[in-house]
Design a protein around this motif. Structure first.
Motif, PDB file in Angstrom:
ATOM      1  N   UNK A  94       8.933 -59.647  30.087  1.00 23.11           N
ATOM      2  CA  UNK A  94      10.165 -60.049  30.724  1.00 23.11           C
ATOM      3  C   UNK A  94      10.892 -60.647  29.363  1.00 23.11           C
ATOM      4  N   UNK A  95      11.976 -60.473  29.105  1.00 18.48           N
ATOM      5  CA  UNK A  95      12.628 -60.932  27.898  1.00 18.48           C
ATOM      6  C   UNK A  95      14.056 -61.585  28.331  1.00 18.48           C
ATOM      7  N   UNK A  96      14.384 -62.653  28.234  1.00 21.18           N
ATOM      8  CA  UNK A  96      15.602 -63.108  28.745  1.00 21.18           C
ATOM      9  C   UNK A  96      16.801 -62.840  28.065  1.00 21.18           C
ATOM     10  N   UNK A  97      16.840 -62.825  26.742  1.00 22.06           N
ATOM     11  CA  UNK A  97      17.650 -62.518  26.058  1.00 22.06           C
ATOM     12  C   UNK A  97      17.102 -62.059  24.435  1.00 22.06           C
ATOM     13  N   UNK A  98      18.199 -61.753  23.816  1.00 22.19           N
ATOM     14  CA  UNK A  98      17.457 -61.169  22.329  1.00 22.19           C
ATOM     15  C   UNK A  98      16.987 -62.342  21.424  1.00 22.19           C
ATOM     16  N   UNK A  99      17.439 -63.745  21.814  1.00 21.49           N
ATOM     17  CA  UNK A  99      17.001 -64.681  21.246  1.00 21.49           C
ATOM     18  C   UNK A  99      15.745 -65.660  21.567  1.00 21.49           C
ATOM     19  N   UNK A 100      15.440 -65.076  22.984  1.00 23.51           N
ATOM     20  CA  UNK A 100      14.174 -65.783  23.502  1.00 23.51           C
ATOM     21  C   UNK A 100      12.765 -64.922  23.555  1.00 23.51           C
ATOM     22  N   UNK A 101      11.835 -65.585  23.513  1.00 25.29           N
ATOM     23  CA  UNK A 101      10.282 -64.737  23.346  1.00 25.29           C
ATOM     24  C   UNK A 101       9.923 -64.197  24.690  1.00 25.29           C
ATOM     25  N   UNK A 102       9.466 -62.880  24.526  1.00 22.26           N
ATOM     26  CA  UNK A 102       9.157 -62.220  25.769  1.00 22.26           C
ATOM     27  C   UNK A 102       8.128 -63.036  26.568  1.00 22.26           C
ATOM     28  N   UNK A 103       8.047 -63.139  27.675  1.00 20.86           N
ATOM     29  CA  UNK A 103       6.936 -63.689  28.359  1.00 20.86           C
ATOM     30  C   UNK A 103       5.985 -62.463  28.901  1.00 20.86           C
TER      31      UNK A 103
END
Ligand SMILES: O=P(O)(O)OP(=O)(O)OP(=O)(O)OC[C@H]1O[C@@H](n2cnc3c(O)ncnc32)[C@H](O)[C@@H]1O
Ligand SMILES: [Mg+2]
Length: 166
Positions: A94-103
């Motif tokens: 799951x990736x919140x947006x292009x600047x966040x690290x996927x969980x």
């Protein structure tokens, strides 16, 4: 190369995505790439079938192995080894947006690779015998498979995460 053709070759240093590596690395790259295509959060999944005799391979490359060798060929890969154990793994990222690290949410199911048995309609189901069961994934009814599968375990973790994030 120049020895074998009349073409001239030059080395160009390009950083291209290769989608090789551990299942975690691959699904992380997939999620990050997907996130560059939308402003919404993204969810991607990737499935691996990992043979312990092969130190986890084919793993994320199982799709091509299955395509080329079929389920019978997958069984042949392990038949010469003492160790027929394997695990099925599904990772949702799951990736919140292009600047966040996927969980990542890793769901794993241990079992072994057997001669293909049962319905042949889905992937490598006929060769995967989950621990504690007499039936391969392909022989089980869908509800039984869903209650124990690698995917359902990954989804359960994802659900819990999304509920606590709300
Ligand atoms: O990785 P990409 O290229 O996106 O391809 P995909 O989405 O089709 O592939 P997956 O990683 O989801 O799955 C890898 C392979 O495992 C198969 N597969 C996935 N889930 C499975 C399951 O629960 N039982 C049996 N086979 C499965 C699937 O058909 C593919 O051949
Ligand atoms: Mg895949």
């Amino acid at each position: 190369m120049e020895d074998v053709t009349n073409f001239e070759f030059d080395n160009l240093k390009l950083d291209l995505d290769e989608y090789q590596g551990t299942p975690e690395e691959i699904v992380t790259k997939k999620a990050k790439l997907a996130a560059t295509h939308t402003d919404n959060p993204v969810l991607v999944e990737d499935v691996s079938l990992c043979f312990n005799a092969y130190k986890g391979l084919p793993g994320p490359y199982i799709k091509d192995f299955l395509k080329q060798l079929g389920t019978e060929g997958l069984y042949k890969m392990v038949s010469g080894f003492d160790d027929h154990t394997a695990y099925a793994q599904c990772i949702f990222a799951y990736c919140e947006n292009k600047d966040s690290e996927p969980v990542l949410f890793v769901g794993k199911n241990e079992g072994k690779i057997v001669e293909p048995r049962g319905d042949t309609s889905f992937g490598w189901d006929p060769v995967f015998l989950p621990d504690g069961y007499e039936q391969t994934y392909a022989e089980m009814d869908k509800a039984t498979k869903n209650s124990i599968s690698h995917r359902s375990r990954s989804v359960a973790k994802l659900k819990e995460y999304l509920q606590t994030e709300e």
